[in-house]
Motif scaffolding. Sequence first.
Motif, PDB file in Angstrom:
ATOM      1  N   LEU A  86      38.676  48.362  50.656  1.00  0.00           N
ATOM      2  CA  LEU A  86      39.140  48.860  49.363  1.00  0.00           C
ATOM      3  C   LEU A  86      40.593  48.481  49.118  1.00  0.00           C
ATOM      4  O   LEU A  86      41.017  48.362  47.971  1.00  0.00           O
ATOM      5  N   VAL A  87      41.345  48.280  50.205  1.00  0.00           N
ATOM      6  CA  VAL A  87      42.730  47.816  50.064  1.00  0.00           C
ATOM      7  C   VAL A  87      42.731  46.479  49.323  1.00  0.00           C
ATOM      8  O   VAL A  87      43.523  46.267  48.400  1.00  0.00           O
ATOM      9  N   TYR A  88      41.846  45.587  49.720  1.00  0.00           N
ATOM     10  CA  TYR A  88      41.758  44.280  49.071  1.00  0.00           C
ATOM     11  C   TYR A  88      41.526  44.440  47.569  1.00  0.00           C
ATOM     12  O   TYR A  88      42.170  43.773  46.760  1.00  0.00           O
ATOM     13  N   MET A  89      40.627  45.329  47.208  1.00  0.00           N
ATOM     14  CA  MET A  89      40.317  45.497  45.786  1.00  0.00           C
ATOM     15  C   MET A  89      41.507  46.062  45.018  1.00  0.00           C
ATOM     16  O   MET A  89      41.788  45.615  43.905  1.00  0.00           O
ATOM     17  N   LEU A  90      42.198  47.027  45.591  1.00  0.00           N
ATOM     18  CA  LEU A  90      43.379  47.583  44.916  1.00  0.00           C
ATOM     19  C   LEU A  90      44.496  46.552  44.797  1.00  0.00           C
ATOM     20  O   LEU A  90      45.161  46.464  43.758  1.00  0.00           O
ATOM     21  N   VAL A  91      44.697  45.776  45.849  1.00  0.00           N
ATOM     22  CA  VAL A  91      45.746  44.758  45.807  1.00  0.00           C
ATOM     23  C   VAL A  91      45.375  43.655  44.817  1.00  0.00           C
ATOM     24  O   VAL A  91      46.228  43.176  44.063  1.00  0.00           O
ATOM     25  N   LEU A  92      44.109  43.273  44.796  1.00  0.00           N
ATOM     26  CA  LEU A  92      43.657  42.267  43.829  1.00  0.00           C
ATOM     27  C   LEU A  92      43.897  42.761  42.403  1.00  0.00           C
ATOM     28  O   LEU A  92      44.488  42.048  41.578  1.00  0.00           O
ATOM     29  N   ALA A  93      43.488  43.988  42.114  1.00  0.00           N
ATOM     30  CA  ALA A  93      43.680  44.541  40.765  1.00  0.00           C
ATOM     31  C   ALA A  93      45.168  44.672  40.438  1.00  0.00           C
ATOM     32  O   ALA A  93      45.596  44.341  39.320  1.00  0.00           O
ATOM     33  N   SER A  94      45.963  45.105  41.401  1.00  0.00           N
ATOM     34  CA  SER A  94      47.404  45.225  41.177  1.00  0.00           C
ATOM     35  C   SER A  94      48.039  43.871  40.929  1.00  0.00           C
ATOM     36  O   SER A  94      48.935  43.738  40.090  1.00  0.00           O
ATOM     37  N   GLY A  95      47.579  42.865  41.656  1.00  0.00           N
ATOM     38  CA  GLY A  95      48.098  41.515  41.453  1.00  0.00           C
ATOM     39  C   GLY A  95      47.837  41.013  40.050  1.00  0.00           C
ATOM     40  O   GLY A  95      48.698  40.382  39.429  1.00  0.00           O
ATOM     41  N   VAL A  96      46.663  41.322  39.542  1.00  0.00           N
ATOM     42  CA  VAL A  96      46.307  40.901  38.186  1.00  0.00           C
ATOM     43  C   VAL A  96      47.147  41.661  37.161  1.00  0.00           C
ATOM     44  O   VAL A  96      47.718  41.066  36.243  1.00  0.00           O
ATOM     45  N   VAL A  97      47.259  42.969  37.332  1.00  0.00           N
ATOM     46  CA  VAL A  97      47.953  43.809  36.357  1.00  0.00           C
ATOM     47  C   VAL A  97      49.465  43.604  36.391  1.00  0.00           C
ATOM     48  O   VAL A  97      50.105  43.413  35.354  1.00  0.00           O
ATOM     49  N   PHE A  98      50.055  43.623  37.583  1.00  0.00           N
ATOM     50  CA  PHE A  98      51.512  43.619  37.691  1.00  0.00           C
ATOM     51  C   PHE A  98      52.129  42.229  37.832  1.00  0.00           C
ATOM     52  O   PHE A  98      53.273  42.021  37.437  1.00  0.00           O
TER      53      PHE A  98
END
Length: 125
Positions: A86-98
């Motif tokens: 789930l860390v990967y998914m949060l980091v992926l989403a954060s990378g896209v957003v931020f």
Amino acid sequence: MNRALDHLYIFAMVFLTAYSQVVMRWQVGHAGNLPVGLPGKIQFVIGLLLNPWVISGIIATFFAGVSWMLALTKFQISYAYPFTSLVYMLVLASGVVFFRDGVNAGRLVGTAVVMAGVLIIARFG
């Protein structure tokens, strides 16, 4: 109800780890390019290590480790470890957003497969 609360250790680890990675990416991006020479690299790293945001990321990493140890007192590692994805998914989403990181179909499909796997393990594991 206790079993649900036990999962908070896992989710604290996931959140704290993702926070740390995103903060590190943010601050390294602000710091600029890594200098070529060794003295410049040392100064660059020391500057990062003294940055309050980087320090918060290091502290978050420490507490993620503590949360993980607590989680392992409640769950078998074969059950708990898949949640780390789930860390990967949060980091992926954060990378896209931020950071406006690119996402392609392969990443989206892979992320969906990982998420499905975590859900299956959480439900039937």
